[in-house]
Design a protein around this motif. Structure first.
Motif, PDB file in Angstrom:
ATOM      1  N   LYS A 291       0.813  -1.230   0.000  1.00 48.87           N
ATOM      2  CA  LYS A 291       0.000   0.000   0.000  1.00 48.87           C
ATOM      3  C   LYS A 291       0.843   1.275   0.000  1.00 48.87           C
ATOM      4  O   LYS A 291       0.425   2.307   0.511  1.00 48.87           O
ATOM      5  CB  LYS A 291      -0.991  -0.008   1.154  1.00 48.87           C
ATOM      6  N   THR A 292       2.065   1.201  -0.576  1.00 45.24           N
ATOM      7  CA  THR A 292       2.916   2.374  -0.766  1.00 45.24           C
ATOM      8  C   THR A 292       3.279   2.443  -2.246  1.00 45.24           C
ATOM      9  O   THR A 292       2.925   1.550  -3.017  1.00 45.24           O
ATOM     10  CB  THR A 292       4.197   2.292   0.092  1.00 45.24           C
ATOM     11  N   SER A 293       3.969   3.476  -2.645  1.00 45.00           N
ATOM     12  CA  SER A 293       4.399   3.593  -4.049  1.00 45.00           C
ATOM     13  C   SER A 293       5.444   2.531  -4.358  1.00 45.00           C
ATOM     14  O   SER A 293       6.425   2.389  -3.622  1.00 45.00           O
ATOM     15  CB  SER A 293       5.001   4.975  -4.298  1.00 45.00           C
ATOM     16  N   PRO A 294       5.250   1.776  -5.455  1.00 43.72           N
ATOM     17  CA  PRO A 294       6.229   0.750  -5.833  1.00 43.72           C
ATOM     18  C   PRO A 294       7.614   1.368  -6.056  1.00 43.72           C
ATOM     19  O   PRO A 294       7.748   2.396  -6.711  1.00 43.72           O
ATOM     20  CB  PRO A 294       5.669   0.171  -7.124  1.00 43.72           C
ATOM     21  N   SER A 295       8.624   0.721  -5.514  1.00 45.63           N
ATOM     22  CA  SER A 295      10.002   1.196  -5.610  1.00 45.63           C
ATOM     23  C   SER A 295      10.653   0.681  -6.891  1.00 45.63           C
ATOM     24  O   SER A 295      11.529  -0.182  -6.863  1.00 45.63           O
ATOM     25  CB  SER A 295      10.789   0.740  -4.382  1.00 45.63           C
ATOM     26  N   THR A 296      10.177   1.200  -8.029  1.00 44.78           N
ATOM     27  CA  THR A 296      10.709   0.844  -9.341  1.00 44.78           C
ATOM     28  C   THR A 296      10.479   2.012 -10.282  1.00 44.78           C
ATOM     29  O   THR A 296       9.528   2.780 -10.105  1.00 44.78           O
ATOM     30  CB  THR A 296      10.061  -0.432  -9.904  1.00 44.78           C
ATOM     31  N   ARG A 297      11.340   2.128 -11.278  1.00 47.72           N
ATOM     32  CA  ARG A 297      11.160   3.152 -12.309  1.00 47.72           C
ATOM     33  C   ARG A 297      10.169   2.702 -13.372  1.00 47.72           C
ATOM     34  O   ARG A 297       9.708   3.499 -14.166  1.00 47.72           O
ATOM     35  CB  ARG A 297      12.498   3.488 -12.946  1.00 47.72           C
ATOM     36  N   SER A 298       9.881   1.421 -13.421  1.00 49.46           N
ATOM     37  CA  SER A 298       8.961   0.875 -14.419  1.00 49.46           C
ATOM     38  C   SER A 298       7.546   1.352 -14.157  1.00 49.46           C
ATOM     39  O   SER A 298       7.153   1.578 -13.010  1.00 49.46           O
ATOM     40  CB  SER A 298       8.993  -0.654 -14.394  1.00 49.46           C
ATOM     41  N   ARG A 299       6.781   1.481 -15.232  1.00 49.77           N
ATOM     42  CA  ARG A 299       5.381   1.880 -15.157  1.00 49.77           C
ATOM     43  C   ARG A 299       4.567   0.994 -16.093  1.00 49.77           C
ATOM     44  O   ARG A 299       5.062   0.574 -17.158  1.00 49.77           O
ATOM     45  CB  ARG A 299       5.201   3.345 -15.557  1.00 49.77           C
ATOM     46  N   THR A 300       3.328   0.738 -15.734  1.00 51.10           N
ATOM     47  CA  THR A 300       2.458  -0.077 -16.570  1.00 51.10           C
ATOM     48  C   THR A 300       2.408   0.500 -17.985  1.00 51.10           C
ATOM     49  O   THR A 300       2.230   1.692 -18.160  1.00 51.10           O
ATOM     50  CB  THR A 300       1.038  -0.151 -15.972  1.00 51.10           C
ATOM     51  N   GLY A 301       2.611  -0.361 -18.967  1.00 53.20           N
ATOM     52  CA  GLY A 301       2.584   0.041 -20.369  1.00 53.20           C
ATOM     53  C   GLY A 301       3.934   0.478 -20.912  1.00 53.20           C
ATOM     54  O   GLY A 301       4.096   0.615 -22.119  1.00 53.20           O
TER      55      GLY A 301
END
Length: 173
Positions: free
Chosen positions: A53-63
């Protein structure tokens, strides 16, 4: 009349004993490895969700998509670096690549934090495709689960890049 009945019965018995089933198609050659060479690999993020329930710790984004080039060695295997994000180092787990199927598992570290990568897919002599599921187990916040579709196609012989050099990645335009 008896002769005719006997002849029809005999013909029926012969037909029942004959093997008129069509021959099975020849089996395709079993593929147990990729053909060595340079492959262009595209990874597209299908889904990304927080597991804490926090912001994912990755630079990747859906799409989003990335494209990179890798060198498949003489043994036809895929290195862990093929499937990971920048800054991750991985060790192989129970991996299987044979008969056109691949199932790979990696335990990885990024900045001391744990991740797992699971790859399920298929391959031919000069291409592969797979679903890559990443799960994180960070000590702090930012845990996520990400699913990517990866495809690779052989584009030629390997360049003379130094062995062990990480593949260059660029964002797809």
């Amino acid at each position: 009349m008896r002769l005719m009945i006997l002849g029809v019965s005999l013909a029926g018995l012969l037909a029942a004993c004959s093997d008129n089933t069509p021959a099975a198609p020849p089996e395709e050659a079993r593929i147990d490895a990729l053909k060595p060479g340079e492959y262009e690999v595209t990874a597209t993020v299908d889904s990304l969700r927080s597991t804490d329930k926090t912001s994912p710790s990755t630079r990747s984004r859906t799409g989003s998509s990335t494209t990179s080039r890798i060198c498949v060695p003489a043994d036809g295997s895929l290195a862990p670096a093929t499937f990971v994000e920048a800054g991750e180092t991985c060790n192989a787990g129970d991996n299987y690549m044979g008969g056109g199927r691949l199932s790979l598992q990696y335990k990885c570290l990024r900045g001391g934090e744990q991740l797992t990568q699971a790859v399920d897919g298929s391959f031919t002599a000069d291409s592969f495709t797979g679903k890559v599921t990443t799960a994180t187990y960070f000590q702090g916040s930012g845990d996520y689960e990400m699913v990517r579709t990866m495809t690779g196609k052989r584009v030629g012989e390997c360049s003379a890049a130094p062995p062990g050099e990480a593949p260059a990645q660029k964002a797809a335009q």
